[in-house]
Design a protein around this motif. Structure first.
Motif, PDB file in Angstrom:
ATOM      1  N   ILE A 115      11.058  -8.591   7.918  1.00 57.73           N
ATOM      2  CA  ILE A 115      10.205  -9.750   7.724  1.00 57.73           C
ATOM      3  C   ILE A 115       8.966  -9.236   7.005  1.00 57.73           C
ATOM      4  O   ILE A 115       8.177  -8.474   7.564  1.00 57.73           O
ATOM      5  CB  ILE A 115       9.840 -10.405   9.059  1.00 57.73           C
ATOM      6  CG1 ILE A 115      11.103 -10.934   9.748  1.00 57.73           C
ATOM      7  CG2 ILE A 115       8.830 -11.537   8.839  1.00 57.73           C
ATOM      8  CD1 ILE A 115      10.852 -11.543  11.109  1.00 57.73           C
ATOM      9  N   LEU A 116       8.813  -9.612   5.752  1.00 61.01           N
ATOM     10  CA  LEU A 116       7.749  -9.065   4.928  1.00 61.01           C
ATOM     11  C   LEU A 116       6.401  -9.682   5.281  1.00 61.01           C
ATOM     12  O   LEU A 116       6.307 -10.837   5.686  1.00 61.01           O
ATOM     13  CB  LEU A 116       8.056  -9.302   3.453  1.00 61.01           C
ATOM     14  CG  LEU A 116       9.320  -8.633   2.909  1.00 61.01           C
ATOM     15  CD1 LEU A 116       9.519  -8.998   1.437  1.00 61.01           C
ATOM     16  CD2 LEU A 116       9.273  -7.125   3.078  1.00 61.01           C
ATOM     17  N   LYS A 117       5.357  -8.880   5.105  1.00 64.03           N
ATOM     18  CA  LYS A 117       3.988  -9.346   5.301  1.00 64.03           C
ATOM     19  C   LYS A 117       3.543 -10.122   4.065  1.00 64.03           C
ATOM     20  O   LYS A 117       4.148 -10.017   2.990  1.00 64.03           O
ATOM     21  CB  LYS A 117       3.058  -8.155   5.519  1.00 64.03           C
ATOM     22  CG  LYS A 117       3.374  -7.321   6.755  1.00 64.03           C
ATOM     23  CD  LYS A 117       2.400  -6.158   6.865  1.00 64.03           C
ATOM     24  CE  LYS A 117       2.679  -5.312   8.099  1.00 64.03           C
ATOM     25  NZ  LYS A 117       1.725  -4.182   8.208  1.00 64.03           N
ATOM     26  N   PRO A 118       2.472 -10.918   4.181  1.00 64.90           N
ATOM     27  CA  PRO A 118       1.955 -11.611   2.995  1.00 64.90           C
ATOM     28  C   PRO A 118       1.618 -10.626   1.876  1.00 64.90           C
ATOM     29  O   PRO A 118       0.952  -9.619   2.101  1.00 64.90           O
ATOM     30  CB  PRO A 118       0.688 -12.301   3.528  1.00 64.90           C
ATOM     31  CG  PRO A 118       0.944 -12.494   4.983  1.00 64.90           C
ATOM     32  CD  PRO A 118       1.742 -11.290   5.409  1.00 64.90           C
ATOM     33  N   GLY A 119       2.113 -10.889   0.692  1.00 68.62           N
ATOM     34  CA  GLY A 119       1.842 -10.039  -0.453  1.00 68.62           C
ATOM     35  C   GLY A 119       2.680  -8.779  -0.526  1.00 68.62           C
ATOM     36  O   GLY A 119       2.517  -7.979  -1.452  1.00 68.62           O
ATOM     37  N   GLU A 120       3.601  -8.592   0.411  1.00 66.43           N
ATOM     38  CA  GLU A 120       4.435  -7.390   0.438  1.00 66.43           C
ATOM     39  C   GLU A 120       5.722  -7.614  -0.342  1.00 66.43           C
ATOM     40  O   GLU A 120       6.370  -8.651  -0.211  1.00 66.43           O
ATOM     41  CB  GLU A 120       4.764  -7.010   1.876  1.00 66.43           C
ATOM     42  CG  GLU A 120       5.583  -5.734   2.008  1.00 66.43           C
ATOM     43  CD  GLU A 120       5.859  -5.356   3.454  1.00 66.43           C
ATOM     44  OE1 GLU A 120       6.135  -4.173   3.712  1.00 66.43           O
ATOM     45  OE2 GLU A 120       5.799  -6.262   4.326  1.00 66.43           O
ATOM     46  N   VAL A 139       9.502  -5.611  -1.680  1.00 65.09           N
ATOM     47  CA  VAL A 139      10.414  -4.473  -1.578  1.00 65.09           C
ATOM     48  C   VAL A 139      10.642  -3.919  -2.974  1.00 65.09           C
ATOM     49  O   VAL A 139      11.131  -4.616  -3.867  1.00 65.09           O
ATOM     50  CB  VAL A 139      11.751  -4.884  -0.942  1.00 65.09           C
ATOM     51  CG1 VAL A 139      12.719  -3.701  -0.940  1.00 65.09           C
ATOM     52  CG2 VAL A 139      11.542  -5.387   0.484  1.00 65.09           C
ATOM     53  N   LEU A 140      10.271  -2.648  -3.176  1.00 67.00           N
ATOM     54  CA  LEU A 140      10.459  -2.022  -4.478  1.00 67.00           C
ATOM     55  C   LEU A 140      11.820  -1.341  -4.590  1.00 67.00           C
ATOM     56  O   LEU A 140      12.378  -1.232  -5.686  1.00 67.00           O
ATOM     57  CB  LEU A 140       9.353  -1.003  -4.749  1.00 67.00           C
ATOM     58  CG  LEU A 140       8.041  -1.557  -5.322  1.00 67.00           C
ATOM     59  CD1 LEU A 140       7.297  -2.406  -4.295  1.00 67.00           C
ATOM     60  CD2 LEU A 140       7.154  -0.440  -5.825  1.00 67.00           C
ATOM     61  N   ARG A 141      12.346  -0.872  -3.459  1.00 65.25           N
ATOM     62  CA  ARG A 141      13.653  -0.207  -3.481  1.00 65.25           C
ATOM     63  C   ARG A 141      14.194  -0.138  -2.062  1.00 65.25           C
ATOM     64  O   ARG A 141      13.438  -0.043  -1.099  1.00 65.25           O
ATOM     65  CB  ARG A 141      13.550   1.204  -4.071  1.00 65.25           C
ATOM     66  CG  ARG A 141      14.911   1.876  -4.248  1.00 65.25           C
ATOM     67  CD  ARG A 141      14.783   3.281  -4.795  1.00 65.25           C
ATOM     68  NE  ARG A 141      16.090   3.935  -4.825  1.00 65.25           N
ATOM     69  CZ  ARG A 141      16.861   4.033  -5.886  1.00 65.25           C
ATOM     70  NH1 ARG A 141      16.463   3.520  -7.046  1.00 65.25           N
ATOM     71  NH2 ARG A 141      18.032   4.637  -5.832  1.00 65.25           N
ATOM     72  N   SER A 142      15.514  -0.182  -1.958  1.00 64.27           N
ATOM     73  CA  SER A 142      16.171   0.031  -0.671  1.00 64.27           C
ATOM     74  C   SER A 142      17.352   0.965  -0.882  1.00 64.27           C
ATOM     75  O   SER A 142      17.883   1.080  -1.987  1.00 64.27           O
ATOM     76  CB  SER A 142      16.626  -1.294  -0.046  1.00 64.27           C
ATOM     77  OG  SER A 142      17.585  -1.933  -0.878  1.00 64.27           O
ATOM     78  N   THR A 174       8.464  -0.462   0.397  1.00 63.71           N
ATOM     79  CA  THR A 174       7.766  -1.679   0.006  1.00 63.71           C
ATOM     80  C   THR A 174       6.379  -1.341  -0.522  1.00 63.71           C
ATOM     81  O   THR A 174       5.934  -0.199  -0.483  1.00 63.71           O
ATOM     82  CB  THR A 174       7.633  -2.675   1.185  1.00 63.71           C
ATOM     83  OG1 THR A 174       6.489  -2.332   1.984  1.00 63.71           O
ATOM     84  CG2 THR A 174       8.879  -2.685   2.053  1.00 63.71           C
ATOM     85  N   SER A 175       5.690  -2.350  -0.984  1.00 58.78           N
ATOM     86  CA  SER A 175       4.344  -2.157  -1.505  1.00 58.78           C
ATOM     87  C   SER A 175       3.342  -1.844  -0.403  1.00 58.78           C
ATOM     88  O   SER A 175       2.203  -1.482  -0.696  1.00 58.78           O
ATOM     89  CB  SER A 175       3.900  -3.416  -2.266  1.00 58.78           C
ATOM     90  OG  SER A 175       4.000  -4.568  -1.436  1.00 58.78           O
ATOM     91  N   GLN A 176       3.770  -1.953   0.888  1.00 58.26           N
ATOM     92  CA  GLN A 176       2.859  -1.684   1.984  1.00 58.26           C
ATOM     93  C   GLN A 176       3.400  -0.712   3.027  1.00 58.26           C
ATOM     94  O   GLN A 176       2.614  -0.100   3.752  1.00 58.26           O
ATOM     95  CB  GLN A 176       2.491  -3.006   2.704  1.00 58.26           C
ATOM     96  CG  GLN A 176       1.787  -4.013   1.813  1.00 58.26           C
ATOM     97  CD  GLN A 176       1.418  -5.278   2.562  1.00 58.26           C
ATOM     98  OE1 GLN A 176       1.192  -5.265   3.771  1.00 58.26           O
ATOM     99  NE2 GLN A 176       1.341  -6.399   1.849  1.00 58.26           N
ATOM    100  N   ARG A 177       4.729  -0.549   3.093  1.00 61.31           N
ATOM    101  CA  ARG A 177       5.298   0.227   4.192  1.00 61.31           C
ATOM    102  C   ARG A 177       6.523   1.022   3.750  1.00 61.31           C
ATOM    103  O   ARG A 177       7.153   0.722   2.735  1.00 61.31           O
ATOM    104  CB  ARG A 177       5.729  -0.706   5.335  1.00 61.31           C
ATOM    105  CG  ARG A 177       4.615  -1.455   6.010  1.00 61.31           C
ATOM    106  CD  ARG A 177       5.153  -2.390   7.089  1.00 61.31           C
ATOM    107  NE  ARG A 177       5.885  -3.530   6.528  1.00 61.31           N
ATOM    108  CZ  ARG A 177       6.543  -4.434   7.243  1.00 61.31           C
ATOM    109  NH1 ARG A 177       6.572  -4.310   8.559  1.00 61.31           N
ATOM    110  NH2 ARG A 177       7.173  -5.435   6.656  1.00 61.31           N
ATOM    111  N   CYS A 236       4.636   3.505  -4.586  1.00 58.61           N
ATOM    112  CA  CYS A 236       4.177   2.688  -3.458  1.00 58.61           C
ATOM    113  C   CYS A 236       2.865   3.230  -2.888  1.00 58.61           C
ATOM    114  O   CYS A 236       1.941   2.468  -2.581  1.00 58.61           O
ATOM    115  CB  CYS A 236       5.243   2.661  -2.363  1.00 58.61           C
ATOM    116  SG  CYS A 236       6.780   1.838  -2.811  1.00 58.61           S
ATOM    117  N   VAL A 237       2.792   4.556  -2.751  1.00 58.84           N
ATOM    118  CA  VAL A 237       1.571   5.171  -2.228  1.00 58.84           C
ATOM    119  C   VAL A 237       0.398   4.912  -3.164  1.00 58.84           C
ATOM    120  O   VAL A 237      -0.727   4.649  -2.724  1.00 58.84           O
ATOM    121  CB  VAL A 237       1.786   6.688  -2.015  1.00 58.84           C
ATOM    122  CG1 VAL A 237       0.464   7.387  -1.702  1.00 58.84           C
ATOM    123  CG2 VAL A 237       2.779   6.929  -0.885  1.00 58.84           C
ATOM    124  N   ALA A 238       0.657   4.951  -4.468  1.00 56.15           N
ATOM    125  CA  ALA A 238      -0.406   4.712  -5.446  1.00 56.15           C
ATOM    126  C   ALA A 238      -0.968   3.299  -5.342  1.00 56.15           C
ATOM    127  O   ALA A 238      -2.115   3.053  -5.724  1.00 56.15           O
ATOM    128  CB  ALA A 238       0.117   4.968  -6.854  1.00 56.15           C
TER     129      ALA A 238
END
Length: 200
Positions: free
Chosen positions: A35-40, A42-45, A67-70, A150-152
């Motif tokens: 369940i993604l957060k607001p603005g999150e 998925v860049l790759r799985s 993801t862009s956050q986790r 993602c870290v960047a």
């Protein structure tokens, strides 16, 4: 002063289990995705990824989400393990451990976990060592490059170098078998003269 969860501390230990409670995540109605957060986003799985936390290897493989956050991991068998997610702002070191004799290639993370019941400010942070090992090792480089991206997106302004660029590390240190070498890696990553791999 941060303490690390390494050899001798198992997920079955009450202390570590309690610390990881905050890292568990909720899944969608099918139990397969985050369940993604607001603005999150998925860049790759990647399927079939093994997760190690400290000295413990979780009993089944799972699906990795970057993801862009986790950094999140969802187990294939929901009865055997819980899903976990690590906030990128809590990831203090990220590195690629290349395959070598007796070890698989993996992504290595050091994650800082703040403790709510610490007795003093010096004891309010726990450092967890995390290994993510894909069954398909040919995708390791791409996964690591995506992780660097993602870290960047989540810069630590206090820790960023003078150039403002993220530094991503490739290493052949045997992280799974010798925590002493993991300590050595940590020292190398903090050495300003160390050679850093380009994430691009």
């Amino acid at each position: 002063m941060a303490a690390a969860a390494r050899e001798g501390e198992s997920l079955n230990d009450g202390s570590l289990s309690a610390k990881l409670e905050a890292l568990t995540v909720s899944l969608d109605s099918d139990g397969e995705g985050l369940i993604l957060k607001p603005g999150e986003d998925v860049l790759r799985s990647e399927d079939s990824v093994t997760l190690n936390i400290g000295a413990e290897t979780l009993p089944c493989a799972g699906k990795l989400f970057l993801t862009s956050q986790r950094v999140a991991w969802v187990p294939r068998d929901k009865q055997a393990a819980r899903p976990y997610a690590f906030d990128l702002l809590s990831v203090v070191i990220h590195a690629q451990s290349n395959a070598g004799e007796g070890q698989k290639g993996a992504i290595y993370l050091q994650v800082e976990l703040k403790l709510e019941e610490a007795s003093s400010p010096d004891e309010d942070i726990e450092t967890l060592e995390v290994l993510l090992s894909p069954e398909n090792e040919s995708c390791l480089g791409e996964l690591f490059n995506t992780l660097c991206d993602c870290v960047a997106m989540n810069p630590d302004l206090e820790e960023s170098d003078d150039s403002g660029e993220e530094r991503c590390i490739e290493t052949t240190v045997n992280l799974q078998q010798d925590s002493g070498e993991a300590n050595e890696l940590s020292e190398k990553l903090r050495d300003e003269d160390h050679r850093f791999a380009d994430a691009e």
